[in-house]
Enzyme design. Structure first.
Site, PDB file in Angstrom:
ATOM      1  CB  CYS A  55       7.031  -5.293   8.897  1.00  0.00           C
ATOM      2  SG  CYS A  55       8.208  -4.362   9.907  1.00  0.00           S
ATOM      3  CB  CYS A 108       3.267   7.276   3.102  1.00  0.00           C
ATOM      4  SG  CYS A 108       3.882   6.070   4.300  1.00  0.00           S
ATOM      5  CD  GLU A 128      -1.333  -0.354   3.629  1.00  0.00           C
ATOM      6  OE1 GLU A 128      -2.510  -0.584   3.321  1.00  0.00           O
ATOM      7  OE2 GLU A 128      -0.934  -0.332   4.794  1.00  0.00           O
ATOM      8  CB  CYS A 148       2.959  -1.722  14.058  1.00  0.00           C
ATOM      9  SG  CYS A 148       3.047  -1.233  12.326  1.00  0.00           S
ATOM     10  CB  CYS A 172       1.306   1.855   7.853  1.00  0.00           C
ATOM     11  SG  CYS A 172       1.864   3.453   7.269  1.00  0.00           S
ATOM     12  CB  CYS A 217       6.122  -2.258  16.438  1.00  0.00           C
ATOM     13  SG  CYS A 217       7.743  -1.670  15.901  1.00  0.00           S
TER      14      CYS A 217
END
Length: 354
Positions: A111, A104, A91, A118, A340, A115
């Site tokens: 990922c 962005c 995205e 997130c 995100c 975190c």
């Protein structure tokens, strides 16, 4: 599979053309068609001879990303879900500010930083994006703007999408050199920000590049115990090591660094943490700016809530009184799940359930 021509810097394209029997000046002509005239077919490059065009078509593609979904917020923020050639989804977000249009971009599929608050980390990293796929996001958005017919251009870039940019360092650097090149998109280095969760050795490496690109550090906690609790990357790069790397960067570049701090209700939003953060940044307060971010709750992390407004303001006031430059991030795109990772993860779940 053919690679994206967007992935080549001017120097790399020049070298490739020379190695394949073409003249050096062809690289500038190709770049002019790609980034100034913004054609999407090699056949539209009118002043380039047939042999060169066939050579380019045999080895490269211009557009590899496919738009899967586009969502527009009431505030004008636009979120794109792009499909990569291998079927993976990423995205990209277009945001409108008083100073220009900012994009962005995403640097990885998934990922691994982990975190705990997130949405992007819900899906583990499966691969890095190549530089052409990162540049391609900017170009898809720019082509969208061109089609709107309002004479708009991407003026700012934040590398803050899915993934850890410094975990994809070489492709990140190629991307920066492409978008910053004055003969191409000519997006000023000071209009580009790269965000990292704190890979200390890469912060040092980035400092040695001596670019004018802005750096943002996702800190989110002022002590190791709390930071490790919400960011497992802190086990590898504890705050002492991170601050040493940051000092090295500041000494080398003398450029202000943004400290990102997401406020989580009753986790890291007390006066205690504000005072600790002020103490941590005291000796570098003239070259740091704390960006306080109200948390956007996601269904996958129900253990966290947004800090109350009075807590956010109290945290801000404490930092200001201690001489720390700071601000509270203005929200955009909340009505389209602009945090995100949300659109992508929701779409993958929808696909799997079919």
């Amino acid at each position: 599979m053919k690679q994206s021509i967007y992935g080549l810097t001017m120097e790399q394209l020049t070298e490739w053309l020379l190695e394949n029997g073409q003249k050096k000046y062809r690289a500038q002509q190709v770049w002019d068609w790609l980034y100034k005239k913004r054609v999407t077919n090699f056949s539209d490059m009118k002043n380039i001879n047939k042999d060169c065009l066939e050579l380019l078509e045999d080895h490269f593609e211009i557009e590899l990303l496919k738009e899967s979904i586009k969502q527009e917020s009431a505030d004008g923020t636009i979120k794109f879900l792009f499909e990569l050639p291998d079927g993976n989804l990423i995205e990209t977000v277009l945001m409108s500010f008083s100073y220009g249009l900012s994009v962005c971009v995403t640097t990885q599929v998934g990922c691994n930083i982990g975190c705990s608050f997130c949405a992007s980390g819900i899906l583990r990293k499966s691969r890095d994006l190549n530089s052409g796929e990162i540049v391609g996001q900017i170009m898809k958005v720019q082509h969208f703007l061109d089609a709107r017919g309002k004479d708009e251009r991407v003026s700012h870039i934040v590398v803050m999408g899915i993934g850890e940019p410094f975990d994809n360092y070489i492709n990140l650097m190629n991307f920066l050199h492409v978008v910053n090149n004055p003969k191409g998109l000519a997006i000023g280095a000071r209009h580009i920000t790269v965000s990292t969760s704190g890979l200390a050795q890469k912060i040092r490496e980035f400092a040695d590049e001596e670019l004018q690109v802005n750096l943002a550090l996702s800190l989110h906690a002022p002590n190791d115990e709390l930071r490790t609790q919400i960011m497992k990357i802190n086990k590898a790069f504890p705050i002492e090591k991170l601050m040493a790397a940051l000092d090295y960067y500041l000494e080398k570049n003398n450029r202000r660094v943004t400290i990102e701090y997401i406020l989580l209700k009753d986790v890291n939003d007390h006066e205690k943490e504000a005072l600790e953060l002020a103490k941590l940044l005291h000796n570098k307060r003239h070259l740091t700016y704390v960006n306080l971010i109200p948390y956007n709750p996601v269904n996958e992390h129900i253990q966290y809530e947004r800090s109350e407004k009075k807590s956010i303001l109290a945290f801000y006031d404490t930092l200001k009184k201690k001489g720390i430059q700071c601000g509270i991030r203005h929200e955009q795109g909340t009505d389209i799940d602009a945090a995100c990772g949300q659109l992508r993860s929701k779409q993958i779940k929808k696909t799997k359930s079919v």
